[in-house]
Design a protein around this motif. Structure first.
Motif, PDB file in Angstrom:
ATOM      1  N   ALA A 120       0.820  -1.221   0.000  1.00  0.00           N
ATOM      2  CA  ALA A 120       0.000   0.000   0.000  1.00  0.00           C
ATOM      3  C   ALA A 120       0.851   1.267   0.000  1.00  0.00           C
ATOM      4  CB  ALA A 120      -0.925   0.006   1.218  1.00  0.00           C
ATOM      5  N   LYS A 121       2.154   1.081   0.177  1.00  0.00           N
ATOM      6  CA  LYS A 121       3.088   2.207   0.265  1.00  0.00           C
ATOM      7  C   LYS A 121       2.693   3.192   1.370  1.00  0.00           C
ATOM      8  CE  LYS A 121       5.200   2.185  -4.323  1.00  0.00           C
ATOM      9  NZ  LYS A 121       4.756   0.853  -4.722  1.00  0.00           N
ATOM     10  N   THR A 122       2.477   2.627   2.557  1.00  0.00           N
ATOM     11  CA  THR A 122       2.163   3.444   3.727  1.00  0.00           C
ATOM     12  C   THR A 122       3.044   3.013   4.893  1.00  0.00           C
ATOM     13  OG1 THR A 122       0.428   1.917   4.475  1.00  0.00           O
ATOM     14  CG2 THR A 122      -0.244   3.747   3.045  1.00  0.00           C
ATOM     15  N   PHE A 123       3.208   3.911   5.852  1.00  0.00           N
ATOM     16  CA  PHE A 123       3.968   3.602   7.060  1.00  0.00           C
ATOM     17  C   PHE A 123       3.570   4.593   8.149  1.00  0.00           C
ATOM     18  CE2 PHE A 123       6.479   6.377   4.322  1.00  0.00           C
ATOM     19  CZ  PHE A 123       6.867   7.409   5.163  1.00  0.00           C
ATOM     20  N   ASP A 124       3.922   4.277   9.373  1.00  0.00           N
ATOM     21  CA  ASP A 124       3.585   5.123  10.509  1.00  0.00           C
ATOM     22  C   ASP A 124       4.643   6.212  10.663  1.00  0.00           C
ATOM     23  OD1 ASP A 124       2.929   6.309  12.890  1.00  0.00           O
ATOM     24  OD2 ASP A 124       2.860   4.449  14.065  1.00  0.00           O
ATOM     25  N   LYS A 125       4.296   7.407  10.280  1.00  0.00           N
ATOM     26  CA  LYS A 125       5.246   8.515  10.323  1.00  0.00           C
ATOM     27  C   LYS A 125       5.646   8.902  11.740  1.00  0.00           C
ATOM     28  CE  LYS A 125       3.769  10.520   5.907  1.00  0.00           C
ATOM     29  NZ  LYS A 125       3.210  11.714   5.218  1.00  0.00           N
ATOM     30  N   MET A 126       4.907   8.385  12.711  1.00  0.00           N
ATOM     31  CA  MET A 126       5.227   8.673  14.111  1.00  0.00           C
ATOM     32  C   MET A 126       6.129   7.599  14.714  1.00  0.00           C
ATOM     33  SD  MET A 126       3.695  11.497  14.462  1.00  0.00           S
ATOM     34  CE  MET A 126       3.803  11.765  16.234  1.00  0.00           C
ATOM     35  N   ALA A 127       6.612   6.688  13.881  1.00  0.00           N
ATOM     36  CA  ALA A 127       7.434   5.579  14.397  1.00  0.00           C
ATOM     37  C   ALA A 127       8.740   5.423  13.617  1.00  0.00           C
ATOM     38  CB  ALA A 127       6.636   4.283  14.364  1.00  0.00           C
ATOM     39  N   PRO A 128       9.571   6.468  13.581  1.00  0.00           N
ATOM     40  CA  PRO A 128      10.857   6.349  12.883  1.00  0.00           C
ATOM     41  C   PRO A 128      11.812   5.416  13.621  1.00  0.00           C
ATOM     42  CG  PRO A 128      10.758   8.409  14.101  1.00  0.00           C
ATOM     43  CD  PRO A 128       9.391   7.789  14.208  1.00  0.00           C
ATOM     44  N   PHE A 129      12.657   4.758  12.864  1.00  0.00           N
ATOM     45  CA  PHE A 129      13.662   3.828  13.399  1.00  0.00           C
ATOM     46  C   PHE A 129      13.001   2.710  14.227  1.00  0.00           C
ATOM     47  CE2 PHE A 129      15.839   7.819  12.631  1.00  0.00           C
ATOM     48  CZ  PHE A 129      16.984   7.400  11.951  1.00  0.00           C
ATOM     49  N   SER A 130      11.753   2.419  13.898  1.00  0.00           N
ATOM     50  CA  SER A 130      10.986   1.444  14.675  1.00  0.00           C
ATOM     51  C   SER A 130      10.604   0.194  13.881  1.00  0.00           C
ATOM     52  CB  SER A 130       9.704   2.099  15.223  1.00  0.00           C
ATOM     53  OG  SER A 130      10.019   3.172  16.082  1.00  0.00           O
ATOM     54  N   ASN A 131      11.076   0.094  12.648  1.00  0.00           N
ATOM     55  CA  ASN A 131      10.807  -1.150  11.925  1.00  0.00           C
ATOM     56  C   ASN A 131      11.441  -2.307  12.689  1.00  0.00           C
ATOM     57  OD1 ASN A 131      11.513  -3.337   9.747  1.00  0.00           O
ATOM     58  ND2 ASN A 131       9.961  -2.030   8.825  1.00  0.00           N
ATOM     59  N   PRO A 132      10.776  -3.455  12.772  1.00  0.00           N
ATOM     60  CA  PRO A 132      11.310  -4.591  13.548  1.00  0.00           C
ATOM     61  C   PRO A 132      12.728  -5.021  13.170  1.00  0.00           C
ATOM     62  CG  PRO A 132       9.025  -4.996  12.956  1.00  0.00           C
ATOM     63  CD  PRO A 132       9.424  -3.738  12.239  1.00  0.00           C
ATOM     64  N   ILE A 133      13.172  -4.687  11.968  1.00  0.00           N
ATOM     65  CA  ILE A 133      14.519  -5.099  11.560  1.00  0.00           C
ATOM     66  C   ILE A 133      15.593  -4.435  12.433  1.00  0.00           C
ATOM     67  CG2 ILE A 133      15.000  -3.315   9.812  1.00  0.00           C
ATOM     68  CD1 ILE A 133      16.130  -5.623   8.047  1.00  0.00           C
ATOM     69  N   PHE A 134      15.296  -3.280  13.004  1.00  0.00           N
ATOM     70  CA  PHE A 134      16.274  -2.613  13.877  1.00  0.00           C
ATOM     71  C   PHE A 134      16.528  -3.458  15.121  1.00  0.00           C
ATOM     72  CE2 PHE A 134      15.331   0.878  11.128  1.00  0.00           C
ATOM     73  CZ  PHE A 134      16.456   1.691  11.163  1.00  0.00           C
ATOM     74  N   LYS A 135      15.462  -3.886  15.760  1.00  0.00           N
ATOM     75  CA  LYS A 135      15.608  -4.732  16.942  1.00  0.00           C
ATOM     76  C   LYS A 135      16.280  -6.061  16.568  1.00  0.00           C
ATOM     77  CE  LYS A 135      12.886  -7.281  20.365  1.00  0.00           C
ATOM     78  NZ  LYS A 135      11.532  -7.558  20.889  1.00  0.00           N
ATOM     79  N   ASP A 136      15.865  -6.644  15.442  1.00  0.00           N
ATOM     80  CA  ASP A 136      16.444  -7.926  15.005  1.00  0.00           C
ATOM     81  C   ASP A 136      17.954  -7.816  14.827  1.00  0.00           C
ATOM     82  OD1 ASP A 136      13.925  -8.987  14.996  1.00  0.00           O
ATOM     83  OD2 ASP A 136      13.663  -8.924  12.815  1.00  0.00           O
ATOM     84  N   LEU A 137      18.403  -6.727  14.205  1.00  0.00           N
ATOM     85  CA  LEU A 137      19.836  -6.559  13.957  1.00  0.00           C
ATOM     86  C   LEU A 137      20.588  -6.203  15.235  1.00  0.00           C
ATOM     87  CD1 LEU A 137      19.775  -4.838  10.449  1.00  0.00           C
ATOM     88  CD2 LEU A 137      20.707  -7.090  11.009  1.00  0.00           C
ATOM     89  N   PHE A 138      19.970  -5.431  16.104  1.00  0.00           N
ATOM     90  CA  PHE A 138      20.577  -5.164  17.415  1.00  0.00           C
ATOM     91  C   PHE A 138      20.907  -6.477  18.114  1.00  0.00           C
ATOM     92  CE2 PHE A 138      19.590  -0.575  18.080  1.00  0.00           C
ATOM     93  CZ  PHE A 138      20.671  -0.246  18.879  1.00  0.00           C
TER      94      PHE A 138
END
Length: 236
Positions: A120-138
């Motif tokens: 849909a090409k949408t995302f939560d603009k209030m949640a930067p750096f919050s995609n689950p891949i950040f936690k996964d890579l951490f």
């Protein structure tokens, strides 16, 4: 002794400066070594011996400096592994659609936001750096058994902007591998990606200035979530 400096520079790259200039190779490497053994009197004689031997010092500094490329290489390798599953690439998409979606995610920075819906090409603009891949890579890079995030908890506990920016840069590089619709190899080169790292650092610094309370809570929640998840896997 050199291995202590090497490990210290790995932590420095992850938490302080992800792309130190090669012009600072000697200064950065030697500083990491000196700081590491500052309170270990038994090693100061060894340090003095290295200092007095020009050839040996050159070898030690070269070895320590290798930590920069090593840790960035480890992280982007993991990002390349996680990107297909994290962003449903290629999934059932045609190469043309993959290229379109990847280019949109990079151009809009959508890949780093929570609530991402690629189709849909949408995302939560209030949640930067919050995609689950950040936690996964951490977790996979720094919080596995004997990981540096656990061994050097003080350096990571406040979730440094450097670490977030480095992850974003590595994920962008991994996504770029699909830029033309099929997987290719995009080198995580210092020359190409230092400017992208600085781009994400600038974003984080603006967020820190404009939304300090949100940033504080976001980092606190992320760190607690990382510890909870990593402790669960470590104890299995």
């Amino acid at each position: 002794l050199a291995s202590l400096g090497h490990r210290a520079l790995r932590v420095h790259v992850a938490t302080v400066n992800a792309f130190p200039s090669s012009l600072c190779k000697y200064e950065e490497s030697w500083s990491c070594l000196v700081d590491t053994i500052e309170d270990v009197k038994s090693l100061k004689a060894d340090l003095d011996q290295i200092q007095a031997d020009t050839e040996l010092k050159e070898q030690v500094i070269t070895y320590i400096w290798g930590a920069c490329a090593q840790i960035r290489g480890e992280l982007v390798f993991k990002a390349r592994q996680k990107v297909p599953g994290s962003y449903a690439i290629p999934g059932h998409m045609t190469p043309q659609k993959v290229a379109e979606n990847v280019q949109w995610m990079i151009k809009s920075c959508a890949f780093m936001y929570g609530g991402l819906d690629v189709e849909a090409k949408t995302f939560d603009k209030m949640a930067p750096f919050s995609n689950p891949i950040f936690k996964d890579l951490f977790i996979s890079q720094w919080f596995s058994v004997k990981g540096e995030g656990i061994r050097f908890a003080d350096a990571f506990k406040h979730i440094p902007n450097t670490t977030l920016a480095l992850i974003a840069t590595a994920v962008e590089c991994a996504l770029n591998s699909w830029h033309n619709g099929t997987r290719s190899q995009v080198k995580f080169s210092e020359m190409q990606f230092r400017t992208r790292y600085q781009f994400y650092m600038n974003k984080l610094e603006r967020m820190q200035k404009d939304c300090p309370n949100w940033m504080k809570q976001f980092k606190k929640d992320l760190y607690e979530s990382i510890w909870y998840t990593s402790s669960f896997y470590i104890n299995i």
